[in-house]
Enzyme design. Structure first.
Site, PDB file in Angstrom:
ATOM      1  N   SER A 143       0.890  -1.172   0.000  1.00 38.02           N
ATOM      2  CA  SER A 143       0.000   0.000   0.000  1.00 38.02           C
ATOM      3  C   SER A 143       0.920   1.211   0.000  1.00 38.02           C
ATOM      4  O   SER A 143       2.097   1.082   0.356  1.00 38.02           O
ATOM      5  CB  SER A 143      -0.818  -0.018   1.290  1.00 38.02           C
ATOM      6  OG  SER A 143      -1.358   1.258   1.554  1.00 38.02           O
ATOM      7  N   TYR A 156      -1.354  -1.823  10.233  1.00 37.25           N
ATOM      8  CA  TYR A 156      -1.525  -2.004   8.789  1.00 37.25           C
ATOM      9  C   TYR A 156      -0.259  -1.575   8.060  1.00 37.25           C
ATOM     10  O   TYR A 156       0.295  -2.326   7.248  1.00 37.25           O
ATOM     11  CB  TYR A 156      -2.724  -1.176   8.315  1.00 37.25           C
ATOM     12  CG  TYR A 156      -3.019  -1.281   6.842  1.00 37.25           C
ATOM     13  CD1 TYR A 156      -3.549  -2.445   6.303  1.00 37.25           C
ATOM     14  CD2 TYR A 156      -2.772  -0.209   5.983  1.00 37.25           C
ATOM     15  CE1 TYR A 156      -3.827  -2.537   4.942  1.00 37.25           C
ATOM     16  CE2 TYR A 156      -3.058  -0.287   4.629  1.00 37.25           C
ATOM     17  CZ  TYR A 156      -3.584  -1.454   4.115  1.00 37.25           C
ATOM     18  OH  TYR A 156      -3.850  -1.548   2.772  1.00 37.25           O
TER      19      TYR A 156
HETATM   20  N1  LIG Z   1      -8.473  -0.312  -1.773  1.00 38.09           N
HETATM   21  C1  LIG Z   1      -7.410   0.416  -1.573  1.00 38.09           C
HETATM   22  O1  LIG Z   1      -7.440   1.652  -1.730  1.00 38.09           O
HETATM   23  C2  LIG Z   1      -6.120  -0.223  -1.146  1.00 38.09           C
HETATM   24  C3  LIG Z   1      -5.019   0.614  -0.919  1.00 38.09           C
HETATM   25  C4  LIG Z   1      -3.818   0.041  -0.542  1.00 38.09           C
HETATM   26  C5  LIG Z   1      -3.711  -1.337  -0.421  1.00 38.09           C
HETATM   27  N2  LIG Z   1      -4.794  -2.127  -0.629  1.00 38.09           N
HETATM   28  C6  LIG Z   1      -4.630  -3.574  -0.467  1.00 38.09           C
HETATM   29  O2  LIG Z   1      -5.234  -4.249  -1.547  1.00 38.09           O
HETATM   30  C7  LIG Z   1      -5.613  -5.561  -1.130  1.00 38.09           C
HETATM   31  C8  LIG Z   1      -7.031  -5.832  -1.580  1.00 38.09           C
HETATM   32  O3  LIG Z   1      -7.912  -4.990  -0.861  1.00 38.09           O
HETATM   33  P1  LIG Z   1      -9.282  -4.408  -1.465  1.00 38.09           P
HETATM   34  O4  LIG Z   1      -9.117  -2.955  -1.503  1.00 38.09           O
HETATM   35  O5  LIG Z   1      -9.675  -5.149  -2.667  1.00 38.09           O
HETATM   36  O6  LIG Z   1     -10.262  -4.712  -0.221  1.00 38.09           O
HETATM   37  P2  LIG Z   1     -11.532  -5.649  -0.021  1.00 38.09           P
HETATM   38  O7  LIG Z   1     -12.547  -5.365  -1.060  1.00 38.09           O
HETATM   39  O8  LIG Z   1     -11.906  -5.484   1.408  1.00 38.09           O
HETATM   40  O9  LIG Z   1     -10.962  -7.128  -0.249  1.00 38.09           O
HETATM   41  C9  LIG Z   1     -10.163  -7.759   0.705  1.00 38.09           C
HETATM   42  C10 LIG Z   1     -10.030  -9.227   0.356  1.00 38.09           C
HETATM   43  O10 LIG Z   1      -9.149  -9.840   1.317  1.00 38.09           O
HETATM   44  C11 LIG Z   1      -9.772 -11.029   1.798  1.00 38.09           C
HETATM   45  N3  LIG Z   1      -9.429 -11.343   3.187  1.00 38.09           N
HETATM   46  C12 LIG Z   1      -9.456 -10.510   4.247  1.00 38.09           C
HETATM   47  N4  LIG Z   1      -9.162 -11.190   5.375  1.00 38.09           N
HETATM   48  C13 LIG Z   1      -8.957 -12.478   5.003  1.00 38.09           C
HETATM   49  C14 LIG Z   1      -8.607 -13.665   5.701  1.00 38.09           C
HETATM   50  N5  LIG Z   1      -8.438 -13.684   7.037  1.00 38.09           N
HETATM   51  N6  LIG Z   1      -8.491 -14.816   5.011  1.00 38.09           N
HETATM   52  C15 LIG Z   1      -8.687 -14.845   3.669  1.00 38.09           C
HETATM   53  N7  LIG Z   1      -9.002 -13.754   2.948  1.00 38.09           N
HETATM   54  C16 LIG Z   1      -9.139 -12.583   3.605  1.00 38.09           C
HETATM   55  C17 LIG Z   1     -11.271 -10.740   1.714  1.00 38.09           C
HETATM   56  O11 LIG Z   1     -11.944 -11.982   1.686  1.00 38.09           O
HETATM   57  P3  LIG Z   1     -13.252 -12.303   2.608  1.00 38.09           P
HETATM   58  O12 LIG Z   1     -14.345 -11.471   2.023  1.00 38.09           O
HETATM   59  O13 LIG Z   1     -13.443 -13.744   2.436  1.00 38.09           O
HETATM   60  O14 LIG Z   1     -12.881 -11.894   4.006  1.00 38.09           O
HETATM   61  C18 LIG Z   1     -11.360  -9.973   0.403  1.00 38.09           C
HETATM   62  O15 LIG Z   1     -11.444 -10.872  -0.668  1.00 38.09           O
HETATM   63  C19 LIG Z   1      -5.409  -5.594   0.383  1.00 38.09           C
HETATM   64  O16 LIG Z   1      -4.200  -6.255   0.671  1.00 38.09           O
HETATM   65  C20 LIG Z   1      -5.304  -4.133   0.764  1.00 38.09           C
HETATM   66  O17 LIG Z   1      -4.541  -3.920   1.922  1.00 38.09           O
HETATM   67  C21 LIG Z   1      -5.996  -1.595  -0.993  1.00 38.09           C
END
Ligand SMILES: NC(=O)c1ccc[n+]([C@@H]2O[C@H](COP(=O)([O-])OP(=O)(O)OC[C@H]3O[C@@H](n4cnc5c(N)ncnc54)[C@H](OP(=O)(O)O)[C@@H]3O)[C@@H](O)[C@H]2O)c1
Length: 266
Positions: A143, A156
């Protein structure tokens, strides 16, 4: 002409939502054999159903990233069934919205377990299969907060910064094994990440951050990631103007600390 990713076995965590789900759609439509993982089985089924009729295939493999003791067996079963794992995209993760002074240590550990230990456990279990096959490609999701500290994101930010150390080392140790390694650095992508971020009590934050709401779509993020993967970039920046904060932190640190220090967090 068939796409480079056609026929490849691509394992994607975080597949049930946001960036991971958008990547699943991209890879299945390019003809990849996608292994889609997350914890929530119902959401994975929804994603699987959406992909029916596309060029490639999709298999749901649900598991909890925090349950690292189960991961080796799961990898063994997937490798035996699929015959190979070409690409591993570690996308799954959770965020945080809590001050350091309020965050109990178990919550720091929980975030480290999912974001760091879950990611490296899966990577370490997949790696021998890739080496044996003569190569592979692995990505981990950091991130912009993996490049600097940020209010309300202590654990985080720490979990994401740890990924840089691990995956840069992986790249250096396994270049000769033809293992390509990328770290994804998203800024703001409009997903459920802030809704599901953990507060000090361990409950979900339940709100969309104002900034995140202005972010790029997961579909656009997936396209930026795939472009970076094709080019074998060590770091893949994902987002828009907010990525400028990376340069400000690097080249104008005093300005960064002034700007980040003005963020309302009480
Ligand atoms: N969105 C942003 O602006 C942003 C910015 C920086 C970094 N990121 C990173 O991008 C990645 C994807 O995030 P996103 O934005 O797409 O968020 P999201 O829509 O909340 O998706 C998160 C995913 O992670 C899975 N997950 C969470 N806890 C888990 C666990 N204990 N075991 C297995 N799976 C788990 C969730 O699955 P379940 O539904 O099954 O829990 C979901 O599929 C993350 O690593 C996040 O830190 C995102």
């Amino acid at each position: 002409m068939s796409d480079f990713f056609s026929g490849r076995v691509v394992w994607i965590t975080g597949a049930s939502s946001g960036i991971g789900e958008a990547l699943v759609n991209e890879f299945v439509s390019k003809g990849s054999r996608v292994i889609a993982s997350s914890y929530d089985i119902d959401q994975l089924e929804r994603v699987t159903d959406r992909c029916s009729g596309m060029k490639g295939s999709i298999t749901a493999v649900p598991f909890d990233l925090a349950d690292t003791s189960a991961i080796e067996k799961i990898v063994h079963e997937v490798a035996a069934k699929e015959g190979k794992i070409d690409i591993l995209l570690n996308i799954g993760g959770i965020s945080q919205r809590a001050l350091i002074k309020e965050t109990p240590l178990w919550l720091d550990r929980r975030i480290m377990e999912v974001n760091y230990f879950g990611t490296i456990a899966l990577t370490k279990a997949v790696l021998p299969y890739m080496i044996k096959a003569g190569g592979g490609q692995i990505a981990a999701t950091s991130s912009i907060s993996g490049r600097f500290g940020f209010p309300l994101r202590s654990a985080y930010s720490a979990s994401k910064q740890a990924l840089h150390g691990f995956f840069e080392t992986l790249l250096l140790e396994h270049k000769r094994d033809n293992i390509r390694v990328s770290v994804l650095i998203p800024g703001r992508v409009r997903t459920k990440i802030s809704f599901r971020a953990l507060t000090a009590s361990g409950e979900e934050h339940g709100k969309m951050d104002e900034g995140l709401d202005k972010g790029i779509t997961p579909e656009k993020a997936a396209k930026q990631i795939i472009r970076g993967l094709r080019r074998n970039r060590r770091e893949i920046l994902v987002g828009s103007s907010e990525l400028l904060m990376l340069s400000i932190r690097k080249y104008l640190p005093a300005l960064f600390f002034w700007l980040a220090g003005r963020i309302k967090h009480t």
